[in-house]
Write a protein that holds these residues in place. Structure first.
Motif, PDB file in Angstrom:
ATOM      1  N   THR A 431       1.043  -1.251  -0.192  1.00 15.65           N
ATOM      2  CA  THR A 431       0.132   0.067  -0.155  1.00 15.65           C
ATOM      3  C   THR A 431       0.732   1.225  -0.193  1.00 15.65           C
ATOM      4  O   THR A 431       0.822   2.336  -0.561  1.00 15.65           O
ATOM      5  CB  THR A 431      -0.921  -0.032   1.289  1.00 15.65           C
ATOM      6  N   LEU A 432       1.842   1.128   0.712  1.00 19.73           N
ATOM      7  CA  LEU A 432       2.823   2.351   0.945  1.00 19.73           C
ATOM      8  C   LEU A 432       3.342   2.692  -0.441  1.00 19.73           C
ATOM      9  O   LEU A 432       3.600   3.740  -1.030  1.00 19.73           O
ATOM     10  CB  LEU A 432       3.993   2.127   1.725  1.00 19.73           C
ATOM     11  N   ASN A 441      -1.455  10.477  -3.100  1.00 22.11           N
ATOM     12  CA  ASN A 441      -2.962  10.647  -3.272  1.00 22.11           C
ATOM     13  C   ASN A 441      -3.498   9.448  -3.060  1.00 22.11           C
ATOM     14  O   ASN A 441      -3.334   8.435  -3.842  1.00 22.11           O
ATOM     15  CB  ASN A 441      -3.083  10.950  -4.784  1.00 22.11           C
ATOM     16  N   ALA A 442      -4.458   9.294  -2.047  1.00 22.82           N
ATOM     17  CA  ALA A 442      -5.057   8.123  -1.387  1.00 22.82           C
ATOM     18  C   ALA A 442      -5.978   7.571  -2.667  1.00 22.82           C
ATOM     19  O   ALA A 442      -6.149   6.414  -2.754  1.00 22.82           O
ATOM     20  CB  ALA A 442      -5.746   8.180  -0.329  1.00 22.82           C
ATOM     21  N   GLU A 443      -6.728   8.452  -3.278  1.00 23.48           N
ATOM     22  CA  GLU A 443      -7.818   7.987  -4.401  1.00 23.48           C
ATOM     23  C   GLU A 443      -7.158   7.438  -5.479  1.00 23.48           C
ATOM     24  O   GLU A 443      -7.495   6.362  -5.965  1.00 23.48           O
ATOM     25  CB  GLU A 443      -8.876   9.368  -4.640  1.00 23.48           C
ATOM     26  N   ARG A 444      -6.105   8.045  -5.987  1.00 17.81           N
ATOM     27  CA  ARG A 444      -5.290   7.448  -6.975  1.00 17.81           C
ATOM     28  C   ARG A 444      -4.733   5.945  -6.685  1.00 17.81           C
ATOM     29  O   ARG A 444      -4.805   4.999  -7.385  1.00 17.81           O
ATOM     30  CB  ARG A 444      -4.224   8.237  -7.475  1.00 17.81           C
ATOM     31  N   ALA A 446      -5.738   3.967  -4.139  1.00 17.74           N
ATOM     32  CA  ALA A 446      -6.852   3.076  -4.293  1.00 17.74           C
ATOM     33  C   ALA A 446      -7.285   2.564  -5.578  1.00 17.74           C
ATOM     34  O   ALA A 446      -7.734   1.240  -5.508  1.00 17.74           O
ATOM     35  CB  ALA A 446      -7.974   3.914  -3.423  1.00 17.74           C
ATOM     36  N   ARG A 447      -7.369   3.167  -6.372  1.00 16.87           N
ATOM     37  CA  ARG A 447      -7.799   2.920  -7.782  1.00 16.87           C
ATOM     38  C   ARG A 447      -6.631   1.657  -8.332  1.00 16.87           C
ATOM     39  O   ARG A 447      -6.976   0.776  -8.953  1.00 16.87           O
ATOM     40  CB  ARG A 447      -7.865   3.839  -8.867  1.00 16.87           C
ATOM     41  N   LEU A 448      -5.424   2.013  -7.945  1.00 13.30           N
ATOM     42  CA  LEU A 448      -4.384   1.258  -8.442  1.00 13.30           C
ATOM     43  C   LEU A 448      -4.336  -0.154  -7.763  1.00 13.30           C
ATOM     44  O   LEU A 448      -4.315  -1.247  -8.307  1.00 13.30           O
ATOM     45  CB  LEU A 448      -3.130   1.771  -8.148  1.00 13.30           C
ATOM     46  N   GLY A 450      -7.260  -1.466  -6.002  1.00 11.85           N
ATOM     47  CA  GLY A 450      -8.644  -1.914  -6.029  1.00 11.85           C
ATOM     48  C   GLY A 450      -9.106  -2.048  -4.698  1.00 11.85           C
ATOM     49  O   GLY A 450      -9.906  -2.925  -4.293  1.00 11.85           O
ATOM     50  N   VAL A 451      -8.916  -0.911  -3.828  1.00  7.91           N
ATOM     51  CA  VAL A 451      -9.650  -1.065  -2.460  1.00  7.91           C
ATOM     52  C   VAL A 451     -10.037   0.411  -2.363  1.00  7.91           C
ATOM     53  O   VAL A 451      -9.992   1.282  -3.246  1.00  7.91           O
ATOM     54  CB  VAL A 451      -8.193  -1.112  -1.450  1.00  7.91           C
ATOM     55  N   HIS A 452     -10.434   0.653  -1.044  1.00  8.39           N
ATOM     56  CA  HIS A 452     -11.203   2.052  -0.911  1.00  8.39           C
ATOM     57  C   HIS A 452     -10.081   2.815  -0.461  1.00  8.39           C
ATOM     58  O   HIS A 452      -9.059   2.611   0.369  1.00  8.39           O
ATOM     59  CB  HIS A 452     -12.212   1.764   0.336  1.00  8.39           C
ATOM     60  N   ALA A 453     -10.332   4.257  -0.810  1.00  6.29           N
ATOM     61  CA  ALA A 453      -9.292   5.309  -0.402  1.00  6.29           C
ATOM     62  C   ALA A 453      -9.049   5.365   1.248  1.00  6.29           C
ATOM     63  O   ALA A 453      -7.974   5.416   1.525  1.00  6.29           O
ATOM     64  CB  ALA A 453      -9.645   6.747  -0.958  1.00  6.29           C
ATOM     65  N   GLN A 454     -10.131   5.176   1.870  1.00  6.76           N
ATOM     66  CA  GLN A 454      -9.928   4.992   3.458  1.00  6.76           C
ATOM     67  C   GLN A 454      -9.445   4.132   3.753  1.00  6.76           C
ATOM     68  O   GLN A 454      -8.318   4.330   4.818  1.00  6.76           O
ATOM     69  CB  GLN A 454     -11.273   5.121   4.078  1.00  6.76           C
ATOM     70  N   THR A 455      -8.920   2.860   3.246  1.00  8.29           N
ATOM     71  CA  THR A 455      -8.185   1.844   3.560  1.00  8.29           C
ATOM     72  C   THR A 455      -6.767   2.330   3.316  1.00  8.29           C
ATOM     73  O   THR A 455      -5.829   1.770   4.141  1.00  8.29           O
ATOM     74  CB  THR A 455      -8.555   0.540   2.661  1.00  8.29           C
ATOM     75  N   VAL A 456      -6.418   2.741   2.125  1.00 10.78           N
ATOM     76  CA  VAL A 456      -5.154   3.170   1.924  1.00 10.78           C
ATOM     77  C   VAL A 456      -4.761   4.341   3.265  1.00 10.78           C
ATOM     78  O   VAL A 456      -3.632   4.265   3.333  1.00 10.78           O
ATOM     79  CB  VAL A 456      -4.952   4.015   0.594  1.00 10.78           C
TER      80      VAL A 456
END
Length: 500
Positions: A431-432, A441-444, A446-448, A450-456
C-alpha cells in the motif's frame, strides 16, 4: 411626637433606598458584571427614565438614543460645564460628563425622564457616571494591553520568519530591542506544542511564563493548535514538558540542537517528534538522531551530484537565489499554504517560486520521487551536514542519482527500514509503495490497488508508528522513506542528474 416619628420613617426610607441602589451600583463593578451597557440599562430603570452613553463626538455607545440636545452635549464634552440640564413640558434631561474635568472625556451620560430630578435621582446619575468612567478606563487599558500583546506577538513571528529563511543577522537585530541577548547564542532547540485550538492562547501564555523570557514563543501561523518555541537555553525543555503533564490533548515534540540558521530544519524535526509524542504515555518526544540516508552516501559524490543538479540556480543574483532556495525548501517540507504562513508571504508567491525552480531544473515537482531528490540536493548544498559541507566537490565528476543510491550501506539501511512492515498481514508495504507512486494521493492509490481510499489512508497511518516517521504530512520523514523505495528498486529513480 407623631410628626417626628413620621419624619424619621421618611428619612429612614430614603436611607434604605440609597443603600439599595448603591449596593446595586457597586455590584456592577464585580467581575461578573463590568458591562457598560448593563450599567446604563440599570441607570434608566433606577431613575424611571431613559439613559444613554455617548462618546466625545456624540455617537451612541450604550443605551437608547435620546431626543437631540447637541448644544448641551457639546458644552459638557468641551469641559465648559461638568453637567447640564434641560427642562420642557415633555421631559427633564440631565447630561453629565464622564471623566475628570482636566482630562479628555471618556464619554457623556445623558438621562431623560418625565418627572423632575429629585436629590436621589441626581445622586444615582452622579455616582453612575463615576462607575461608568471606571469601566471605560478599564476597557481602554485592556484594549491597549491587548494591542501591545498582539504587536509583541507579531514581532515574535517576524523574528521566527527571519530565522526560517536563515537571515540570522536581521533576526538578531529585530529581537535585540525587546528581548536583549535572546539570540546571542549560535544554536538552539525548537519545540512544537500541540493542543486544542481553543486552548492555544492559554498554552502560549503558560509557555511565556515557563520560559521566563529565555525563549522565542510564537503562535504557529500555519497550524491553529500549535505553539512554536525556539529555545537557546537547555532548561527550556524540562520547563515545557512540565506543561504537558496533566493537560489533556496536549503534546510536545522537540528537535536536536541546531544552529540558528537551521531553524527550519529544527522545526521539521520537532514536528516529526510531535507525531511520535501522540503515541507516548507522557505526550512528549524529542527527535532522535538516527541514521539518515544521505550520511550513508559517498560525501564527495553527493556534493558533486547536488551541485550539478542545482547549477542552473547559480545564474541568479545572490539575493534572488537565496530567497528562492529558502522558499522551495519550506515548500517541500510543508504545504504551500503552511509555507506561506510561516514565511509571511502569499501562497501564490510560494507556488510561483516553486514553479520557477521547476523551470530552472527542467522538472516537475509533483512526483514524490522528484521532490525527495530535489530535497536531498537542496539540503546537501545548504551544508546541513558538516561532513558533507566540508567535502570538496569536484565539478567534473559526472555522478548520477542511481550511483548515489547503489551503495551497500545504503541498501542495508533501506532493506532494514522497509522490512519492518513485513510482519503486518495487511500488506502495508504494498500500500505504501502504491501511495508513493500515486504522489501521496489516496484516491489514485486506491484505484491502483482496487481498494477504498480510506483503507489506503488507514494503512499509511498504520505505517507511521512502525517506521517512526510522519508520512501523511509532507516533509523530511516522507522523503527518507521515498529514498528507501528507490534504493531497494521498488520505485524508478527520476531523471534528475543536472545539465551535461
Amino acid at each position: 411626637m407623631a410628626g417626628q416619628e413620621d419624619g424619621a420613617v421618611t428619612a429612614g426610607g430614603r436611607e434604605s433606598r440609597r443603600t439599595t441602589w448603591a449596593e446595586e451600583l457597586l455590584g456592577q463593578l464585580r467581575p461578573a458584571g463590568r458591562d457598560v451597557g448593563k450599567v446604563v440599562a440599570w441607570l434608566a430603570e433606577a431613575v424611571h427614565g431613559t439613559a444613554c452613553l455617548l462618546d466625545g463626538g456624540g455617537a451612541l455607545l450604550a443605551g437608547r438614543p435620546l431626543p437631540p440636545a447637541e448644544e448641551l452635549v457639546a458644552d459638557v464634552v468641551s469641559g465648559r460645564f461638568a453637567s447640564a440640564a434641560l427642562e420642557d413640558e415633555r421631559r427633564h434631561l440631565r447630561v453629565v460628563r464622564v471623566g475628570g474635568q482636566h482630562s479628555p472625556p471618556a464619554g457623556v451620560l445623558a438621562v431623560s425622564r418625565a418627572a423632575p430630578f429629585d436629590r436621589e435621582a441626581a445622586d444615582v446619575l452622579s455616582h453612575t457616571a463615576g462607575v461608568v468612567e471606571l469601566l471605560l478606563r478599564a476597557r481602554e487599558s485592556g484594549e491597549a494591553g491587548r494591542r501591545l500583546q498582539e504587536a509583541t506577538s507579531a514581532l515574535r513571528l517576524a523574528v521566527l520568519q527571519l530565522l526560517m529563511v536563515e537571515d540570522t543577522v536581521s533576526a538578531r537585530r529585530v529581537s535585540a530591542g525587546p528581548w536583549p541577548g535572546l539570540l546571542d547564542t549560535d544554536t538552539a532547540h525548537v519545540y512544537v506544542l500541540e493542543t486544542h485550538r481553543e486552548e492555544r492562547e492559554r498554552l502560549t501564555a503558560d509557555c511565556l511564563d515557563a520560559t521566563g523570557g529565555q525563549a522565542l514563543v510564537v503562535r504557529c501561523p500555519a497550524v491553529d493548535g500549535h505553539v512554536i518555541v525556539v529555545a537557546p537555553a537547555e532548561t527550556t525543555g524540562p520547563a515545557l514538558r512540565s506543561l504537558v503533564g496533566g493537560r489533556p490533548r496536549t503534546f510536545l515534540g522537540g528537535s536536536a540542537r541546531h544552529s540558528l540558521a537551521r531553524t527550519a530544519t529544527a522545526y521539521g524535526q520537532a514536528v516529526s517528534a510531535l507525531a511520535l509524542a501522540r503515541f507516548r504515555p507522557d505526550g512528549t518526544a524529542v527527535y532522535a538522531e538516527r541514521t539518515h540516508p544521505e550520511r550513508l552516501m559517498d560525501p564527495g559524490a553527493l556534493r558533486a551530484w547536488s551541485d550539478r543538479l542545482l547549477r542552473p540556480l547559480d545564474a541568479l543574483p545572490h539575493h534572488t537565489r537565496a530567497e528562492l532556495v529558502a522558499t522551495v525548501r519550506l515548500g517541500l517540507e510543508f504545504t504551500a499554504v503552511s509555507a506561506a504562513r510561516i514565511l509571511g508571504v502569499s501562497r501564490n508567491t510560494v507556488r510561483a517560486r516553486m514553479e520557477r525552480l521547476e523551470r530552472l531544473l527542467g522538472t516537475d515537482l509533483s512526483p514524490l520521487t522528484v521532490r525527495a531528490a530535489v530535497h536531498l540536493a537542496l539540503n546537501t548544498q545548504a551544508g546541513l551536514h558538516d561532513e558533507t559541507a566540508a567535502t570538496p566537490a569536484p565539478r567534473d565528476r559526472a555522478v548520477r542519482l542511481g550511483d548515489l543510491l547503489s551503495g551497500p550501506a545504503l541498501r542495508t539501511w533501506a532493506h532494514e527500514l522497509l522490512g519492518r512492515l513485513t510482519a503486518d498481514t495487511r500488506d502495508l508495504r504494498g500500500t505504501l509503495r502504491a501511495w508513493i507512486a500515486a504522489g501521496g494521493n489516496a484516491e489514485r492509490a486506491a484505484r491502483l490497488l482496487g481498494v477504498h481510499a480510506q483503507t489506503v489512508r488507514e494503512h499509511v497511518r498504520g505505517v507511521e508508528p512502525v517506521l517512526e516517521r510522519r508520512l501523511l504530512d509532507t516533509g523530511s520523514d516522507l522523503y527518507e522513506v521515498v529514498l528507501a523505495h528507490l534504493v531497494v528498486g521498488d520505485l524508478e529513480p527520476p531523471a534528475l542528474d543536472g545539465p551535461v
